[in-house]
Motif scaffolding. Sequence first.
Motif, mmCIF file in Angstrom:
data_model
loop_
_atom_site.group_PDB
_atom_site.id
_atom_site.type_symbol
_atom_site.label_atom_id
_atom_site.label_comp_id
_atom_site.label_asym_id
_atom_site.label_seq_id
_atom_site.Cartn_x
_atom_site.Cartn_y
_atom_site.Cartn_z
ATOM 1 N N PHE A 196 45.214 56.996 95.233
ATOM 2 C CA PHE A 196 45.570 58.180 94.443
ATOM 3 C C PHE A 196 44.325 58.904 93.926
ATOM 4 O O PHE A 196 44.293 60.131 93.849
ATOM 5 C CB PHE A 196 46.467 57.788 93.256
ATOM 6 C CG PHE A 196 46.546 58.850 92.190
ATOM 7 C CD1 PHE A 196 47.265 60.015 92.412
ATOM 8 C CD2 PHE A 196 45.872 58.693 90.974
ATOM 9 C CE1 PHE A 196 47.317 61.001 91.438
ATOM 10 C CE2 PHE A 196 45.920 59.673 90.007
ATOM 11 C CZ PHE A 196 46.649 60.832 90.237
ATOM 12 N N GLU A 197 43.290 58.129 93.597
ATOM 13 C CA GLU A 197 42.086 58.717 93.020
ATOM 14 C C GLU A 197 41.333 59.588 94.021
ATOM 15 O O GLU A 197 40.480 60.383 93.629
ATOM 16 C CB GLU A 197 41.179 57.622 92.463
ATOM 17 C CG GLU A 197 41.839 56.852 91.318
ATOM 18 C CD GLU A 197 40.970 55.731 90.787
ATOM 19 O OE1 GLU A 197 39.953 55.396 91.445
ATOM 20 O OE2 GLU A 197 41.318 55.186 89.723
ATOM 21 N N ARG A 198 41.656 59.454 95.298
ATOM 22 C CA ARG A 198 41.006 60.287 96.305
ATOM 23 C C ARG A 198 41.811 61.548 96.619
ATOM 24 O O ARG A 198 41.414 62.354 97.449
ATOM 25 C CB ARG A 198 40.794 59.462 97.592
ATOM 26 C CG ARG A 198 39.895 58.242 97.395
ATOM 27 C CD ARG A 198 39.457 57.655 98.727
ATOM 28 N NE ARG A 198 40.572 57.115 99.484
ATOM 29 C CZ ARG A 198 41.020 55.860 99.391
ATOM 30 N NH1 ARG A 198 40.424 55.022 98.542
ATOM 31 N NH2 ARG A 198 42.036 55.430 100.126
ATOM 32 N N THR A 199 42.938 61.705 95.956
ATOM 33 C CA THR A 199 43.755 62.898 96.171
ATOM 34 C C THR A 199 43.385 63.959 95.138
ATOM 35 O O THR A 199 42.633 63.702 94.202
ATOM 36 C CB THR A 199 45.258 62.586 96.032
ATOM 37 O OG1 THR A 199 45.569 62.333 94.651
ATOM 38 C CG2 THR A 199 45.628 61.364 96.871
ATOM 39 N N GLU A 200 43.942 65.135 95.294
ATOM 40 C CA GLU A 200 43.710 66.216 94.344
ATOM 41 C C GLU A 200 44.887 66.375 93.380
ATOM 42 O O GLU A 200 44.936 67.338 92.606
ATOM 43 C CB GLU A 200 43.470 67.533 95.097
ATOM 44 C CG GLU A 200 42.199 67.503 95.962
ATOM 45 C CD GLU A 200 41.959 68.824 96.665
ATOM 46 O OE1 GLU A 200 42.808 69.735 96.526
ATOM 47 O OE2 GLU A 200 40.929 68.948 97.343
ATOM 48 N N LYS A 201 45.799 65.427 93.408
ATOM 49 C CA LYS A 201 46.977 65.507 92.533
ATOM 50 C C LYS A 201 46.585 65.219 91.081
ATOM 51 O O LYS A 201 45.765 64.337 90.816
ATOM 52 C CB LYS A 201 48.047 64.518 92.986
ATOM 53 C CG LYS A 201 48.629 64.845 94.356
ATOM 54 C CD LYS A 201 49.808 63.951 94.708
ATOM 55 C CE LYS A 201 49.436 62.522 94.925
ATOM 56 N NZ LYS A 201 50.564 61.706 95.442
ATOM 57 N N SER A 202 47.178 65.938 90.153
ATOM 58 C CA SER A 202 46.890 65.711 88.734
ATOM 59 C C SER A 202 47.646 64.498 88.195
ATOM 60 O O SER A 202 47.231 63.898 87.201
ATOM 61 C CB SER A 202 47.243 66.949 87.909
ATOM 62 O OG SER A 202 48.630 67.244 88.012
ATOM 63 N N LEU A 203 48.752 64.141 88.850
ATOM 64 C CA LEU A 203 49.560 63.003 88.442
ATOM 65 C C LEU A 203 50.032 62.241 89.672
ATOM 66 O O LEU A 203 50.317 62.846 90.713
ATOM 67 C CB LEU A 203 50.789 63.462 87.652
ATOM 68 C CG LEU A 203 50.568 63.838 86.189
ATOM 69 C CD1 LEU A 203 51.654 64.783 85.717
ATOM 70 C CD2 LEU A 203 50.534 62.588 85.319
ATOM 71 N N PRO A 204 50.107 60.924 89.578
ATOM 72 C CA PRO A 204 50.676 60.159 90.694
ATOM 73 C C PRO A 204 52.169 60.435 90.813
ATOM 74 O O PRO A 204 52.790 60.984 89.890
ATOM 75 C CB PRO A 204 50.395 58.706 90.315
ATOM 76 C CG PRO A 204 50.195 58.710 88.848
ATOM 77 C CD PRO A 204 49.679 60.063 88.471
#
Length: 237
Positions: A196-204
């Motif tokens: 998840f930390e490699r995505t650009e999403k603000s929330l999982p």
Amino acid sequence: MKTTQPIYHLKRKAKALSRAEDIPLHQALDRIAKDEGYGRWSLLAAKASETTPAGELFAHLQPGDLLLLGARPGHGKTLMGLQLAVEAMKTGHPGIFFSLEYTRENVEDRFRAIGIDCTQFNHLFEFDGSDAISADYMTEKLASTRRGTLVVIDYLQLLDQKRENPELSAQVRTLKAFARQRGLMMVFIAQIDRSFERTEKSLPDITDIRLPNPLDLKLFDKTCFLNNGKMAFAAAL
């Protein structure tokens, strides 16, 4: 008075201070609170609780619900679980915390971190840190628990570690049926995959739940995800 940083950041600072200066966590919390203009941590936490989302989240829960509560480490999922237990206890219902990771002392520290004197809920709060925790263990322990009790399970993935236990999906199905039958609210704290930390999403979201073994996530009635002080709640998958 607004704090200079989100409260979860202040808690991290207090933990670092506690380790660096070898002082009890509650003393470190009080020092951080004084830097923020409060006499002690309980006052800061009480002020923060006026705007805490735990009360709002609790209002969405109904007897029989299974809530999946996910976040990366350090983003407040355990504190949220305890805050939900507090919300239940404020209404006169028991709050029970099963943990395969925390000790009773850890839980008491977390209560202090959110400004709660757990002794005021001694008759309603129960901690269980047995190594034997599983669906069968919990249903046996909760056999006489009354309707409206909020149960926190810390955490979902650890139920899957012992080979002698049923597979995770079977355990969750057992707990779901039990919660529906007895009118309990069950909160499953869940780990979020590191990816998840490699995505650009603000929330999982539900796709970020770490699952070493298969689990039908539709078994959960509601979800809540936390990250950097933000929260996303959803009813029904």
